[in-house]
Design an enzyme around this catalytic site. Sequence first.
Site, mmCIF file in Angstrom:
data_model
loop_
_atom_site.group_PDB
_atom_site.id
_atom_site.type_symbol
_atom_site.label_atom_id
_atom_site.label_comp_id
_atom_site.label_asym_id
_atom_site.label_seq_id
_atom_site.Cartn_x
_atom_site.Cartn_y
_atom_site.Cartn_z
ATOM 1 N N CYS A 110 0.813 -1.229 0.000
ATOM 2 C CA CYS A 110 0.000 0.000 0.000
ATOM 3 C C CYS A 110 0.842 1.272 0.000
ATOM 4 C CB CYS A 110 -0.947 -0.001 1.192
ATOM 5 S SG CYS A 110 -1.897 -1.500 1.318
ATOM 6 N N HIS A 244 -3.277 6.984 2.732
ATOM 7 C CA HIS A 244 -3.725 5.661 2.277
ATOM 8 C C HIS A 244 -5.051 5.335 2.960
ATOM 9 C CE1 HIS A 244 -4.039 1.476 1.500
ATOM 10 N NE2 HIS A 244 -3.656 1.083 2.698
ATOM 11 N N ASN A 274 -10.156 -0.384 0.543
ATOM 12 C CA ASN A 274 -8.702 -0.321 0.478
ATOM 13 C C ASN A 274 -8.239 -0.877 -0.875
ATOM 14 O OD1 ASN A 274 -5.956 -0.738 0.734
ATOM 15 N ND2 ASN A 274 -6.055 -1.549 2.813
HETATM 16 O O1 UT7 Z 1 -3.504 -1.594 3.883
HETATM 17 C C1 UT7 Z 1 -3.204 -2.319 5.033
HETATM 18 C C2 UT7 Z 1 -4.244 -3.356 5.269
HETATM 19 N N1 UT7 Z 1 -4.787 -3.615 6.508
HETATM 20 C C3 UT7 Z 1 -5.314 -2.789 7.454
HETATM 21 O O2 UT7 Z 1 -5.202 -1.620 7.434
HETATM 22 C C4 UT7 Z 1 -6.081 -3.446 8.543
HETATM 23 C C5 UT7 Z 1 -5.945 -2.789 9.887
HETATM 24 N N2 UT7 Z 1 -6.878 -3.384 10.827
HETATM 25 C C6 UT7 Z 1 -8.192 -3.093 10.831
HETATM 26 O O3 UT7 Z 1 -8.639 -2.257 10.048
HETATM 27 C C7 UT7 Z 1 -9.099 -3.768 11.839
HETATM 28 O O4 UT7 Z 1 -8.307 -4.522 12.745
HETATM 29 C C8 UT7 Z 1 -10.154 -4.692 11.172
HETATM 30 C C9 UT7 Z 1 -11.191 -3.843 10.455
HETATM 31 C C10 UT7 Z 1 -9.494 -5.645 10.190
HETATM 32 C C11 UT7 Z 1 -10.878 -5.522 12.231
HETATM 33 O O5 UT7 Z 1 -11.452 -4.669 13.201
HETATM 34 P P1 UT7 Z 1 -11.320 -5.007 14.757
HETATM 35 O O6 UT7 Z 1 -12.062 -3.979 15.472
HETATM 36 O O7 UT7 Z 1 -9.837 -5.145 15.036
HETATM 37 O O8 UT7 Z 1 -12.067 -6.383 14.878
HETATM 38 P P2 UT7 Z 1 -11.523 -7.784 15.406
HETATM 39 O O9 UT7 Z 1 -10.565 -8.385 14.430
HETATM 40 O O10 UT7 Z 1 -11.094 -7.630 16.826
HETATM 41 O O11 UT7 Z 1 -12.850 -8.652 15.394
HETATM 42 C C12 UT7 Z 1 -13.930 -8.364 16.282
HETATM 43 C C13 UT7 Z 1 -15.059 -9.330 16.002
HETATM 44 C C14 UT7 Z 1 -14.631 -10.794 15.962
HETATM 45 O O12 UT7 Z 1 -15.667 -11.571 16.542
HETATM 46 P P3 UT7 Z 1 -15.533 -12.083 18.076
HETATM 47 O O13 UT7 Z 1 -14.304 -12.936 18.103
HETATM 48 O O14 UT7 Z 1 -15.397 -10.838 18.901
HETATM 49 O O15 UT7 Z 1 -16.814 -12.806 18.274
HETATM 50 C C15 UT7 Z 1 -14.576 -11.112 14.481
HETATM 51 O O16 UT7 Z 1 -14.806 -12.482 14.204
HETATM 52 O O17 UT7 Z 1 -15.629 -9.051 14.724
HETATM 53 C C16 UT7 Z 1 -15.718 -10.274 13.964
HETATM 54 N N3 UT7 Z 1 -15.616 -9.939 12.540
HETATM 55 C C17 UT7 Z 1 -16.688 -9.638 11.785
HETATM 56 N N4 UT7 Z 1 -18.009 -9.578 12.083
HETATM 57 C C18 UT7 Z 1 -18.828 -9.224 11.064
HETATM 58 C C19 UT7 Z 1 -14.490 -9.849 11.790
HETATM 59 N N5 UT7 Z 1 -14.833 -9.495 10.545
HETATM 60 C C20 UT7 Z 1 -16.175 -9.351 10.511
HETATM 61 C C21 UT7 Z 1 -17.094 -9.001 9.512
HETATM 62 N N6 UT7 Z 1 -18.412 -8.949 9.831
HETATM 63 N N7 UT7 Z 1 -16.718 -8.708 8.238
#
Ligand code: UT7
Length: 322
Positions: A110, A244, A274
């Site tokens: 990115c 970005h 993204n």
């Molecule tokens: O260009 C570089 C690329 N990457 C990035 O910039 C990513 C940076 N990270 C992020 O943007 C965030 O960490 C995410 C958006 C990827 C995830 O957000 P989060 O607030 O860190 O969520 P999490 O991974 O802690 O997940 C929380 C919950 C989980 O469920 P449980 O275990 O709490 O029951 C996940 O399974 O959200 C669940 N979850 C979803 N639920 C509905 C994960 N993805 C989804 C989804 N829909 N698409």
Amino acid sequence: MSFTITGTGSYLPGKVVTNDDLTAFLDTSDEWISTRTGIRARHVAAQETVTDMAVAAARAALEDSGSTPEQVDLILCATLAGEYITPSLGCMVQKELGAHCPAYDLNAACSGFLYALDAAAGYFARGRVKKVLVICAEAMTRLMDWTDRSTCVLFGDGAAAAVLEPGEDLLSIHLSAAGNNDALCIPHVNGNCPYSGYDRGPASLMMNGQEVYKFAVSAMSKGVEKVAEEAGISLEDIALVVPHQANMRILEAARKKLGMPAEKIASNIDQCGNTSAASLPILLDQLSRQGRLKKGDLLALTAFGGGLTTGACILRWAKEKK
Ligand code: UT7
């Protein structure tokens, strides 16, 4: 001698996939995706190749700068993956445009646009070029595991390009890399070599979202502070931060660390998601065409991505307002 940007262009595929569309096959919701990321829709290259998108963006940038492909001295493409391992995307674009210059790809995920700008600045400093075409093009949706809701909802496809000519408008630039394949990686395909005992795993994106998130907030805010200091300007002098587009919450957290007002942070993540290397230059082109950039504006560009890489620069906008 560095460069000035004389034209920009971008291309977004016609197919738009909303968060609600994803709920047809994923256990997710518009509410989860939009509140956690700010993303409402993304463009998907259903018909277009990466080359098609790159060429469309390049043509728009050349037209914007009043240049022809024959005048281009170098094509520099930032991409994770074109159609082929070889020829490079740069060579495919050169062929389609009918240009005659050297062309190659670089991969800084990115942060690719910033890495390409820095590489281009070196060619200008050595007096090797008069016109460089920088292109960022990505088909991220082809690199996803579409059963993994934690990653596939985040990404979209698109391309953007910029025409660079001799000038003094890159005031400072800083790049970094901290090798790490645990936070984010996309393995190559395994192939079928009968002698290979090495299994790379599935050839789709894997990410530790929270690790990348923490890295991103600090990388973006520190990057802007560093390049502002190196350019000898204060944060108040920055007309607009063009970051970005990975997650609205990352942008908001970085903005708070910088103590800047919300209107100084540009974003299109709600409609594009993204798009990796393409995300920053797509936004730059949209801002230019929307008349949101004035001649003389000091812009802070900042990015982070797989690698893990970061890039930031202070760029003086030299084009007249559209
Ligand atoms: O260009 C570089 C690329 N990457 C990035 O910039 C990513 C940076 N990270 C992020 O943007 C965030 O960490 C995410 C958006 C990827 C995830 O957000 P989060 O607030 O860190 O969520 P999490 O991974 O802690 O997940 C929380 C919950 C989980 O469920 P449980 O275990 O709490 O029951 C996940 O399974 O959200 C669940 N979850 C979803 N639920 C509905 C994960 N993805 C989804 C989804 N829909 N698409």
